[in-house]
Design a protein around this motif. Sequence first.
Motif, mmCIF file in Angstrom:
data_model
loop_
_atom_site.group_PDB
_atom_site.id
_atom_site.type_symbol
_atom_site.label_atom_id
_atom_site.label_comp_id
_atom_site.label_asym_id
_atom_site.label_seq_id
_atom_site.Cartn_x
_atom_site.Cartn_y
_atom_site.Cartn_z
ATOM 1 N N GLY A 1 -1.171 0.931 4.953
ATOM 2 C CA GLY A 1 0.088 1.569 4.577
ATOM 3 C C GLY A 1 0.654 2.417 5.702
ATOM 4 N N ASP B 1 -6.922 0.163 2.821
ATOM 5 C CA ASP B 1 -5.604 0.164 2.172
ATOM 6 C C ASP B 1 -4.718 1.283 2.724
ATOM 7 O OD1 ASP B 1 -6.184 -1.994 0.551
ATOM 8 O OD2 ASP B 1 -6.810 -0.784 -1.162
ATOM 9 N N LYS C 1 -2.672 3.262 -2.757
ATOM 10 C CA LYS C 1 -1.267 3.285 -2.340
ATOM 11 C C LYS C 1 -0.894 4.715 -1.951
ATOM 12 C CE LYS C 1 0.239 -0.611 -5.212
ATOM 13 N NZ LYS C 1 1.419 -1.236 -5.822
ATOM 14 N N ASN D 1 0.812 -1.215 0.000
ATOM 15 C CA ASN D 1 0.000 0.000 0.000
ATOM 16 C C ASN D 1 0.844 1.263 0.000
ATOM 17 O OD1 ASN D 1 -2.061 -1.955 1.982
ATOM 18 N ND2 ASN D 1 -2.767 -1.130 0.033
ATOM 19 N N VAL E 1 3.430 3.415 -2.736
ATOM 20 C CA VAL E 1 3.870 3.479 -4.127
ATOM 21 C C VAL E 1 5.342 3.085 -4.199
ATOM 22 C CG1 VAL E 1 4.239 4.986 -6.107
ATOM 23 C CG2 VAL E 1 2.165 5.213 -4.750
#
Length: 605
Positions: free
Chosen positions: A421, A417, A452, A366, A368
């Motif tokens: 992260g 998500d 993300k 999650n 980039v």
Amino acid sequence: MTLLILFFLLHLNNFFQTSSPQILPGNTTGYACNLNQTAPSCHTYAFFQVMGPNQLDLASISDLFSVSRPMIAKPSNLTSLTSPLFPNQALFIPLTCTCNSVNTTTNLSYAKLNYTIKKGDTFYLVSTNLFHNLTTYQSVEIVNPTLVPINLTIGQDVIFPIFCKCPTKTQLQNQVNYLISYVFQPYDTISSIASRFGSTTTSIVEVNGDKIRPWDIVFVPVSRLPELKQPSPTVSSDHRSDRSGEVIGLAIGLGVCVVVLFLIGGFWVYGESLWKKKVGKNKIDPESKKFEVEVSLMADVSECLDKYKVYKIEELSEATKGFDERLVIQGSVFKGYMDGKYYAIKKMKWNACEELKILQKVNHGNLVMLEGFCIDSNDANCYLVYEYLDNGSLYTRLHDSKMERLSWRRRLRIAVDIANGLQYIHEHTIPRVVHKDVKSSNILLDAQMRAKIANFGLAKSGCNAITRHIVGTQGYVAPEYLSDGVVSTKMDVFSFGVVLLELISGREAVNEEGKALWVEVYENFNGNDEKGRHKLKGFIDDDVLRGPCSIDSVMNVMSIAIASLHRDPSRRPSMVDIVYALCKSDDLFTDLSEDGFSPRQVFAR
């Protein structure tokens, strides 16, 4: 001259070697505990003295022990969180001491501290040089049975057991509230320790026995923490008089070396300038200057060279058609095509070193993914090459009328998500990472509409710091950061709460009049009663109301958002708690079919 320097360095090396512990502590494997006699865990303290150039600020020590700076400053009688520390400064480090089962027959008492292995680390060096013998390498091996001490890898997480003890029931009845962990020094006596901590020789012997060796842990029983009297920044003469002559000699030797080297350097520079004038080569070679810049910039990110691909500027220029403005995704981020794939290429002036260092130690589905980077030595620009996500930012999906609307189920999945992260960077990186710029435009969506977190340009490695340089986006910035510059994971929690409000309402974080969305929520939502449910109906995005959703699910997420936005950071939930709460909603809602009941029916009840 060479012999003088060599003699000085050898003498200096011998000095530091003899200054370090040469005697192993008597107890190397840890301290047994009995759950029938003591509580399973307790709050206690370790006495810690600052040593070495890497421990001269409170932030580095708080990161080492995974506690906040105020948690050290208050018991240590420090009046400032930002003032530099000095050698031999005494601190009280708060510990959560637990009776841990290490095998079927043995329970050991210690505080678990997670440490990430760095280049050159060994269990012994970390135990002695960083934790100053508050643990031992033998005990580290015991509590990490799956690790091979001679085959450690950089980035590997290791538990270091800091020795501690909880008072027994009898001790608690006798007003012994803490057993302070103290490393017995060669110059210590039991009576001097008793005097220093306001304890008694008898009580110390009762807990530790009378056969205490240098570098052993002494558990000092006290009813309350003594007030620390901080030593002078100058080197204390106590217990060091026998080395004063040696230190003075070293200082004189160092001064002589500096003067001689300065004179030699001055003559060399003078001669070099005369030679350049003579041969007419005073002009700076542009190619040489370019090379120097490139080498300097590469040196800043040398740790990242083995993990990421280093692109050439020509490759990126070709991928973006000369950085064509028509390929701009957002701000200075370009869409580029290389090797049969699309990438997001972020152009920035040379200030990406910290971002690269943070990104190289995070790896989560999650977040980039960074694919590589490029340094353009012509204009000292840096380019970060990220994976390209097809569905753009959450901000665009929520607020651009041309975009396909998101269902409640999709929004809930996106919230989970993002929370996952943030939980990763808050809980599974050492030191913890604070993103500092969580907002819907920094949340990107892939082809499957999974979220993300992007843009670690403002991220901070290490939390519970204070800064005067306030950055961030209006409407998302936590009040304590805006007013006092306090950097902590709880500021990310606050920003995440604002993103939840966006997901629920479909509104922007700040309206056209400049009023923050979270302020409106503070004014209108005070509880989970029927009145709150009625107000919530007017707050929910119409696109959510048109699809299948449960009012209970929305109310649950709204409750999480409100808790995340609490003005007191300590009252906000952690991302661990938030992930758990959201997943309960997610499980409930996943069971609903697309043609399930209408939310309008729920509101009509």
